[in-house]
Enzyme design. Structure first.
Site, short mmCIF file in Angstrom:
data_model
loop_
_atom_site.label_atom_id
_atom_site.label_comp_id
_atom_site.label_asym_id
_atom_site.label_seq_id
_atom_site.Cartn_x
_atom_site.Cartn_y
_atom_site.Cartn_z
N CYS A 142 -0.60 4.25 2.15
CA CYS A 142 -0.49 3.91 3.56
C CYS A 142 0.90 4.14 3.77
CB CYS A 142 -0.77 2.49 3.80
SG CYS A 142 -2.21 1.77 3.15
N ASP A 143 1.92 3.80 3.34
CA ASP A 143 3.12 3.78 3.80
C ASP A 143 4.23 4.65 3.24
OD1 ASP A 143 2.58 2.06 5.69
OD2 ASP A 143 2.48 0.31 4.35
N CYS A 159 0.69 -1.08 -0.14
CA CYS A 159 0.05 0.05 -0.03
C CYS A 159 0.71 1.22 -0.18
CB CYS A 159 -0.96 0.06 1.07
SG CYS A 159 -2.08 1.50 1.37
#
Ligand code: NAP
Length: 313
Positions: free
Chosen positions: A141-142, A138
């Site tokens: 997300c990261d 992701c």
């Protein structure tokens, strides 16, 4: 005979298919119970701006689109249960579905499965332990955790290209590792990647092994040439996996047929499955298109079909 305590309709999953099914079913006064599962909002919550969902000429963030859908369904009477569904079975005598979660069991006259698909990894040794420590599927997300360091993305499809492009906002350099010498992604997406100064595509390349530091964090990878087998190290601080998804069809495995990849086989051209009253919508039952808008469309079909089915009981 159905009991008044039984749910009329349970919807499992909260991606575009699940939410759209919930909007339609709620507007039809079915007050669906919607199981949210571990990834509220589904895969779109891990994506960046969505430019191809009709109605948003300037694009919309995945999480925002999902939040809006959730609110829309709730407004019409959908109810949410934050429990993980473990299995769906059917009682022989009553014909009711039994939806078992990590907390309780629920009975319903009809069920829509919209559980989507989960990111695939390469299956290399030590992979599980590295997830969240320099290995992720992701970028949204990261990505921001890896500023001014080199990273790589694995895959050659639209997801890989989209993630690689997104990561150029943070990383000093983005390597795109693809196992072949042509990308599978759409032409527009390919151009974005191939023309970006921060992205380097490493063709015919895959990962043979992950390297970790003393703290267990990923600190590099060993590359392998898919044609010659030749290996060489690459200094990256994070690997973003984008090699496709596994359909989440296991919870209904006793009630449906699946293709060899695990996608639920639909019957009759709509969202019916081989079990009457069980409908499948979105990525879990779509090996071909797998788009947010097509999933939403299938969610609409499923709700209409479930409504019709309930009238026959
Ligand atoms: P995908 O199209 O199935 O691509 C997966 C990629 O991973 C392929 O390039 C594949 O290589 C590679 N791959 C698979 N297994 C591998 C392995 N074991 N080792 C190394 N590489 C491996 O998946 P996706 O990119 O997630 O896209 C899924 C669907 O969503 C597609 O229909 C796509 O168009 C759509 N999508 C659309 C958008 C958008 O429009 N904004 C964004 C993302 C996704 P090969 O090419 O050699 O098979």
């Amino acid at each position: 005979m159905p009991d008044s305590m039984d749910e009329k309709l349970i919807i499992i999953g909260t991606g575009p298919a699940g939410y759209t099914a919930a909007i339609y079913a709620a507007r039809a006064d079915l007050a669906p119970l919607v199981f949210v599962g571990s990834q509220l909002g589904g895969q779109l919550t891990t994506t960046t701006e969505i430019e191809n969902f009709p109605g948003f000429p300037s694009g919309i963030d995945g999480p925002e689109l999902m939040f809006n859908m959730s609110q829309q369904a709730e407004k019409f009477g959908a109810r949410y249960a934050y429990e993980e569904v473990i299995s769906v079975t059917r009682e022989e005598c009553s014909g009711l579905f039994v939806v078992t979660t990590n907390q309780a069991a629920y009975k319903a006259q009809a069920v829509i499965v919209a559980t989507g698909a989960t990111a695939r990894y390469l299956g290399l040794p030590g992979e599980k332990e590295l997830i969240g420590h320099g290995l992720t599927a992701c970028a949204t997300c990261d990505g921001a955790f890896y500023r001014d360091v080199p990273v790589c993305v694995v895959g050659g499809g639209d997801s890989a290209c989209e993630e690689a492009h997104f990561l150029t906002r943070f990383a000093s350099k983005v390597y795109l590792l693809h196992r072949r010498d042509t990308l599978r992604a759409s032409k527009a997406m390919q151009q974005r990647v191939l023309n970006h100064e921060k992205i380097e595509v490493l063709w015919n390349t895959t990962i043979a092994a992950y390297e970790r530091d003393d703290k267990g964090e990923l600190c590099g990878v060993m590359l392998s040439d898919t044609q010659t087998g030749e290996q060489r190290p690459l200094d990256v601080k994070c690997v973003f996996m984008a090699i496709g998804h596994q359909p989440n069809s296991k919870i209904v495995s006793s009630l449906v047929d699946t293709d060899p990849a695990g996608f639920i086989i639909r019957t009759g051209g709509g969202t019916s499955t081989k079990t009457p009253g069980l409908f499948a919508a979105g990525d879990v039952a779509d090996p071909t298109y797998r788009q947010a808008i097509s999933a939403a469309g299938m969610g609409c079909w499923a709700a209409l079909e479930a409504e019709r089915y309930l009238l026959t009981l």
